[in-house]
Design a protein around this motif. Structure first.
Motif, PDB file in Angstrom:
ATOM      1  N   ASN A 185      71.707  62.132  91.748  1.00  0.00           N
ATOM      2  CA  ASN A 185      70.857  62.486  90.613  1.00  0.00           C
ATOM      3  C   ASN A 185      70.215  61.234  90.038  1.00  0.00           C
ATOM      4  O   ASN A 185      70.639  60.113  90.312  1.00  0.00           O
ATOM      5  CB  ASN A 185      71.678  63.184  89.525  1.00  0.00           C
ATOM      6  N   ALA A 186      69.186  61.454  89.242  1.00  0.00           N
ATOM      7  CA  ALA A 186      68.561  60.341  88.538  1.00  0.00           C
ATOM      8  C   ALA A 186      68.691  60.585  87.048  1.00  0.00           C
ATOM      9  O   ALA A 186      68.743  61.728  86.594  1.00  0.00           O
ATOM     10  CB  ALA A 186      67.091  60.223  88.922  1.00  0.00           C
ATOM     11  N   ILE A 187      68.776  59.502  86.317  1.00  0.00           N
ATOM     12  CA  ILE A 187      68.624  59.574  84.869  1.00  0.00           C
ATOM     13  C   ILE A 187      67.278  58.951  84.546  1.00  0.00           C
ATOM     14  O   ILE A 187      66.991  57.839  84.970  1.00  0.00           O
ATOM     15  CB  ILE A 187      69.761  58.821  84.151  1.00  0.00           C
ATOM     16  N   GLY A 188      66.449  59.710  83.858  1.00  0.00           N
ATOM     17  CA  GLY A 188      65.163  59.178  83.408  1.00  0.00           C
ATOM     18  C   GLY A 188      65.354  58.629  82.009  1.00  0.00           C
ATOM     19  O   GLY A 188      65.491  59.376  81.051  1.00  0.00           O
ATOM     20  N   ALA A 189      65.402  57.322  81.931  1.00  0.00           N
ATOM     21  CA  ALA A 189      65.705  56.691  80.645  1.00  0.00           C
ATOM     22  C   ALA A 189      64.420  56.472  79.855  1.00  0.00           C
ATOM     23  O   ALA A 189      63.441  55.953  80.384  1.00  0.00           O
ATOM     24  CB  ALA A 189      66.418  55.358  80.869  1.00  0.00           C
ATOM     25  N   GLY A 190      64.446  56.877  78.616  1.00  0.00           N
ATOM     26  CA  GLY A 190      63.301  56.650  77.734  1.00  0.00           C
ATOM     27  C   GLY A 190      63.257  55.206  77.255  1.00  0.00           C
ATOM     28  O   GLY A 190      63.965  54.331  77.758  1.00  0.00           O
ATOM     29  N   TRP A 191      62.399  54.972  76.280  1.00  0.00           N
ATOM     30  CA  TRP A 191      62.268  53.621  75.711  1.00  0.00           C
ATOM     31  C   TRP A 191      63.543  53.278  74.961  1.00  0.00           C
ATOM     32  O   TRP A 191      63.938  53.976  74.041  1.00  0.00           O
ATOM     33  CB  TRP A 191      61.062  53.561  74.785  1.00  0.00           C
ATOM     34  N   THR A 192      64.174  52.189  75.406  1.00  0.00           N
ATOM     35  CA  THR A 192      65.524  51.877  74.951  1.00  0.00           C
ATOM     36  C   THR A 192      65.559  50.504  74.290  1.00  0.00           C
ATOM     37  O   THR A 192      64.874  49.576  74.739  1.00  0.00           O
ATOM     38  CB  THR A 192      66.494  51.903  76.156  1.00  0.00           C
ATOM     39  N   GLU A 193      66.358  50.389  73.260  1.00  0.00           N
ATOM     40  CA  GLU A 193      66.526  49.103  72.566  1.00  0.00           C
ATOM     41  C   GLU A 193      66.915  48.012  73.566  1.00  0.00           C
ATOM     42  O   GLU A 193      67.767  48.240  74.414  1.00  0.00           O
ATOM     43  CB  GLU A 193      67.619  49.224  71.494  1.00  0.00           C
ATOM     44  N   GLY A 194      66.315  46.867  73.440  1.00  0.00           N
ATOM     45  CA  GLY A 194      66.677  45.733  74.274  1.00  0.00           C
ATOM     46  C   GLY A 194      65.889  45.620  75.560  1.00  0.00           C
ATOM     47  O   GLY A 194      66.091  44.698  76.342  1.00  0.00           O
ATOM     48  N   MET A 195      64.959  46.575  75.803  1.00  0.00           N
ATOM     49  CA  MET A 195      64.160  46.501  77.031  1.00  0.00           C
ATOM     50  C   MET A 195      63.223  45.296  76.990  1.00  0.00           C
ATOM     51  O   MET A 195      62.607  45.003  75.961  1.00  0.00           O
ATOM     52  CB  MET A 195      63.279  47.746  77.155  1.00  0.00           C
ATOM     53  N   ALA A 196      63.077  44.643  78.164  1.00  0.00           N
ATOM     54  CA  ALA A 196      62.226  43.465  78.248  1.00  0.00           C
ATOM     55  C   ALA A 196      60.782  43.787  77.830  1.00  0.00           C
ATOM     56  O   ALA A 196      60.129  42.992  77.160  1.00  0.00           O
ATOM     57  CB  ALA A 196      62.251  42.917  79.674  1.00  0.00           C
ATOM     58  N   LEU A 197      60.312  44.985  78.220  1.00  0.00           N
ATOM     59  CA  LEU A 197      58.922  45.341  77.897  1.00  0.00           C
ATOM     60  C   LEU A 197      58.690  45.499  76.394  1.00  0.00           C
ATOM     61  O   LEU A 197      57.559  45.551  75.941  1.00  0.00           O
ATOM     62  CB  LEU A 197      58.542  46.659  78.593  1.00  0.00           C
ATOM     63  N   LEU A 198      59.792  45.607  75.615  1.00  0.00           N
ATOM     64  CA  LEU A 198      59.652  45.853  74.183  1.00  0.00           C
ATOM     65  C   LEU A 198      59.960  44.605  73.349  1.00  0.00           C
ATOM     66  O   LEU A 198      60.238  44.695  72.158  1.00  0.00           O
ATOM     67  CB  LEU A 198      60.588  46.993  73.756  1.00  0.00           C
ATOM     68  N   ALA A 199      59.915  43.436  74.019  1.00  0.00           N
ATOM     69  CA  ALA A 199      60.274  42.204  73.317  1.00  0.00           C
ATOM     70  C   ALA A 199      59.317  41.929  72.153  1.00  0.00           C
ATOM     71  O   ALA A 199      59.714  41.389  71.124  1.00  0.00           O
ATOM     72  CB  ALA A 199      60.274  41.034  74.297  1.00  0.00           C
ATOM     73  N   ASP A 200      58.053  42.326  72.309  1.00  0.00           N
ATOM     74  CA  ASP A 200      57.071  42.072  71.256  1.00  0.00           C
ATOM     75  C   ASP A 200      57.258  43.056  70.092  1.00  0.00           C
ATOM     76  O   ASP A 200      57.146  44.266  70.259  1.00  0.00           O
ATOM     77  CB  ASP A 200      55.661  42.193  71.853  1.00  0.00           C
ATOM     78  N   GLU A 201      57.546  42.508  68.923  1.00  0.00           N
ATOM     79  CA  GLU A 201      57.881  43.295  67.726  1.00  0.00           C
ATOM     80  C   GLU A 201      56.777  44.295  67.353  1.00  0.00           C
ATOM     81  O   GLU A 201      57.037  45.465  67.068  1.00  0.00           O
ATOM     82  CB  GLU A 201      58.128  42.301  66.573  1.00  0.00           C
TER      83      GLU A 201
END
Lengths: 257, 270
Positions: free
Chosen positions: A190-206
């Motif tokens: 199975n796969a887990i489709g993970a949403g936007w998660t705290e600590g993701m590299a792509l979300l480093a910009d505040e």
């Protein structure tokens, strides 16, 4: 009691890509549910090595067995050796979690063929390699769980995301094909489709993180633990009839037009 | 054991429609196992009374409310009775439904009555239940809604119009619930069960024991329980508008051993 059906007591898990916050939470959740857990990096970087070691420390603190390995998840021999080490040191392998994640964003015309290959190698080919290596012990046991972590970008596109989106979507359909291939063997995929998660590299910009939060239906990012808990279910005996699915944990982001 | 602790539902009030038999009963009992008190709603009183007795045998309270979910007044009365007895609704499991109205007929033979009854039971009934329960969830500061769809909500079926339409409608209804109430701590998700014969030998035979299911077998009622508890619990706090399908692999390729293209050469050099 129904909760006991979720227990992973007596099972052994391997989490590849345990250096990031999500991979770490996945490994810890499996350990909390009772599994012994080996963890590895996705690349041979010192930063990842330190993080994977600290994840193994948390697993030991929960009184579970495990170890941390530093590998290049796109290397056939690294992956084969890692799975072999799990079998040798821990006796068996029941649960494989592929949390490979090499984020990458660039306009298509600027992506070099080398960059494209590296993104596809780590994100997609790496999952193929670990599924292949883990299938042998799992098929001989007649039991096993493979859980592939994919991103929202497996299902939706993103500007400058061509290489990453293609690789992630590849993992999603690899999951379905393997689920069918092994449907009668006791091995589920199975796969887990993970949403936007705290600590993701792509979300480093505040600033972009705040914009994204406003757009999300629940106005907040996922905590890594909220993704990891579902992996504990998929890894358990309770999910024996569940295979070939992408379980989305994205706070309603895919309900959005 | 932090992860497993999140599955505890002690003291939660769960409303289960279609609780008198089959998957509804199995899921009601699993919720009770996890700690819930159960409101058993369905048309047939003796069946829900039996479910309620099984819940009480587990040491939990149970309220029996004969309910016709196709009648908005009956649904409102059921929710009012729940609030009068327990004061709150934490979990709403919209399980009541039925595939049979008009099933097996080509479209030109489906009657108005079959279509209306099917859509009312499968789709409008869930709308009535959500509409009545959500004000209480908002007042309480949150809640969990679990709707039951089907593989037929995602794919078509030959001579199967009402059910595919209603179950697909439920999926998008649930997504809109997620969009609307996510910021007020209500999570609405879907279960898509595969083929579950409920120990009925006729059903087992009709479905050929699940030979055509990739996993080679039919579902067991008790397998739905953990999934339902998961979606009712804090473990699924970031799932919203999503589908959990428990169906032995059919949706990943089709109900054939190798997926939707069973006759292609299976091994080929590249």
């Amino acid at each position: 009691m129904v909760q006991q059906q979720f227990s992973l007591s007596g099972k052994t898990a391997l989490v590849i890509g345990a250096a990031g916050p999500l991979g770490r939470a996945l490994a810890v959740a499996l350990a909390e549910a009772g599994a012994d857990v080996a963890v590895s990096t996705t690349t041979r970087s010192q930063q990842e090595e330190v993080a994977a070691n600290s994840c193994a420390n948390e697993i030991w603190a929960l009184k579970r067995k495990g170890f941390a390995a530093t590998i290049d998840a796109a290397s056939e021999s690294d992956v084969d050796n890692l799975v072999q080490r799990v079998i040798t040191e821990m006796g068996r392998l029941d649960v494989l979690v592929n949390a490979h994640d090499l984020p990458f964003a660039k306009p298509l015309t600027e992506i070099t063929p080398e960059e494209w290959r590296r993104v596809v190698d780590v994100n997609l080919t790496g999952v193929y390699l670990s599924c292949r290596a883990a299938a042998q012990p799992m098929l001989s046991q007649g039991d096993g769980r493979m859980i592939n972590i994919v991103s929202l970008l497996a299902e939706r596109g993103m500007v400058n995301g061509a290489a990453y989106c293609a690789a992630q979507a590849g993992v999603m359909n690899l999951t379905r094909a393997l689920a069918l291939e092994w449907a009668k063997t006791g091995l589920t995929v199975n796969a887990i489709g993970a949403g936007w998660t705290e600590g993701m590299a792509l979300l480093a910009d505040e600033e972009s993180r705040r914009k994204l939060e406003r757009y999300l239906p629940g106005k907040r990012l996922a905590k890594p633990e909220e993704i990891a808990g579902i992996a504990a279910y998929l890894a358990s005996d309770a999910a024996a009839y569940l295979t070939g699915q992408v379980v989305w944990i994205e706070g309603g982001a895919l309900s959005h037009v | 054991m932090a992860v497993l602790d999140k599955l505890k539902l002690d003291g939660k009030i769960a409303v289960v429609t279609g609780a008198g038999r089959g998957l509804g009963r199995a899921m009601a009992l699993a919720l009770a196992d996890a700690g819930c008190d159960i409101v058993a709603a369905a048309r047939t009183r003796p069946q829900i009374e039996e479910t309620a007795e099984l819940v009480r045998a587990k040491g939990h309270r149970s309220l029996v409310v004969p309910t016709d979910i196709t009648d908005p007044a009956s649904v409102q009365a059921m929710v009012d009775a729940t609030i009068a007895e327990f004061g709150r609704i934490d979990i709403l499991l919209n399980n009541a439904g039925g595939a049979t109205a008009g099933m097996g007929k080509p479209l030109e033979e489906v009657t108005d009555e079959e279509w209306r009854l099917g859509i009312d039971t499968n789709l409008s009934g869930t709308f009535y239940c959500c509409r009545a329960a959500i004000p209480h969830m908002l007042r309480q500061g949150g809640g969990k809604i679990i709707n039951v769809t089907s593989g037929f909500g995602l794919r078509g079926g030959r001579d199967n119009f009402m059910y595919t339409t209603a179950k697909a409608g439920l999926i998008n209804f649930t997504r809109s619930l997620a969009m609307t109430y996510a910021d007020r701590n209500i999570q609405a998700n879907l279960i898509a069960p595969g083929l579950f014969p409920h120990d009925n030998p006729a059903m087992v035979e009709w479905w050929r024991g699940g030979k055509f299911v990739p996993m080679g077998r039919l579902g067991r009622d008790e397998e739905l329980g953990p999934l339902c508890v998961l979606l009712a619990s804090d473990l699924s706090s970031y799932m919203n508008g999503d589908i959990l399908a428990l169906e032995g692999g059919g949706l990943s390729g089709g109900h054939a051993p190798t997926g939707f293209a069973p006759l292609l050469p299976l091994k080929r050099e590249v």
